[in-house]
Design a protein around this motif. Structure first.
Motif, mmCIF file in Angstrom:
data_model
loop_
_atom_site.group_PDB
_atom_site.id
_atom_site.type_symbol
_atom_site.label_atom_id
_atom_site.label_comp_id
_atom_site.label_asym_id
_atom_site.label_seq_id
_atom_site.Cartn_x
_atom_site.Cartn_y
_atom_site.Cartn_z
ATOM 1 N N HIS A 75 0.958 -1.355 -0.133
ATOM 2 C CA HIS A 75 -0.037 -0.096 0.208
ATOM 3 C C HIS A 75 0.968 1.260 -0.033
ATOM 4 O O HIS A 75 0.556 2.032 -0.713
ATOM 5 C CB HIS A 75 -0.876 -0.073 1.330
ATOM 6 N N LYS A 76 1.962 1.176 0.633
ATOM 7 C CA LYS A 76 2.890 2.435 0.846
ATOM 8 C C LYS A 76 3.595 2.443 -0.454
ATOM 9 O O LYS A 76 3.959 3.655 -0.732
ATOM 10 C CB LYS A 76 4.053 2.034 2.049
ATOM 11 N N ALA A 77 3.734 1.391 -1.248
ATOM 12 C CA ALA A 77 4.660 1.629 -2.407
ATOM 13 C C ALA A 77 3.905 2.102 -3.526
ATOM 14 O O ALA A 77 4.458 2.679 -4.586
ATOM 15 C CB ALA A 77 5.192 0.253 -2.863
ATOM 16 N N GLY A 78 2.708 2.026 -3.707
ATOM 17 C CA GLY A 78 1.872 2.486 -4.754
ATOM 18 C C GLY A 78 1.133 1.410 -5.222
ATOM 19 O O GLY A 78 1.018 -0.004 -4.916
ATOM 20 N N VAL A 79 0.443 1.345 -6.418
ATOM 21 C CA VAL A 79 -0.332 0.615 -6.999
ATOM 22 C C VAL A 79 -0.060 -0.177 -8.124
ATOM 23 O O VAL A 79 -0.374 -1.272 -8.620
ATOM 24 C CB VAL A 79 -1.771 1.142 -7.558
ATOM 25 N N THR A 80 1.146 0.324 -8.689
ATOM 26 C CA THR A 80 1.983 -0.392 -9.877
ATOM 27 C C THR A 80 3.131 -1.535 -9.273
ATOM 28 O O THR A 80 3.755 -1.217 -8.327
ATOM 29 C CB THR A 80 2.409 0.549 -10.783
ATOM 30 N N ARG A 85 5.997 -1.118 -14.116
ATOM 31 C CA ARG A 85 6.846 0.070 -14.479
ATOM 32 C C ARG A 85 7.644 -0.118 -15.354
ATOM 33 O O ARG A 85 8.225 0.654 -16.252
ATOM 34 C CB ARG A 85 7.473 0.396 -12.994
#
Length: 122
Positions: A75-80, A85
């Motif tokens: 959740h902290k890293a993001g949704v991708t 990437r």
């Protein structure tokens, strides 16, 4: 939040290691190999059952904290994802010649006519 879960996770890991080391490999626990009279608080079989149940409970809590840490970090890293990437960074068509190499300037050659090898040790 993540630090609290990580602290609980580390404490559970240490407790789990300690409980596993207390158990005997023959299936007994704490009281096995001692006196055979049943005058103690717990018999060998009861100690083994208690340690087994405690091991399962600590293992379940360890797995829950592992999953919680995974969800929190995702959740902290993001949704991708890393693959997403990577696919976004690459162009649609790759060049046929490959990537361009950087131009490196070499230093001038030494002015001496002799060999560049070091002298032999005697």
């Amino acid at each position: 939040m993540e630090n609290v879960v990580l602290s609980i996770h580390l404490i559970l890991a240490l407790l789990l290691i300690g409980i596993v080391l207390l158990q005997r490999s023959e299936g007994g626990g704490l009281g096995m190999g001692g006196s055979s009279s049943g005058t103690g608080v717990m018999t060998g079989r009861q100690a083994a059952n208690a340690l087994t149940r405690l091991t399962w409970a600590l293992a379940a809590a360890f797995i829950v904290t592992s999953l919680t840490l995974t969800v929190l970090s995702a959740h902290k890293a993001g949704v991708t994802s890393v693959v997403d990437r990577f696919l976004q960074d690459t162009p649609a068509t790759a060049p046929a010649t490959g990537p361009a190499l950087p131009q490196v300037e070499l230093p001038p050659a030494p002015a001496t006519d002799g060999p560049v090898t070091p002298p032999a040790a005697e």
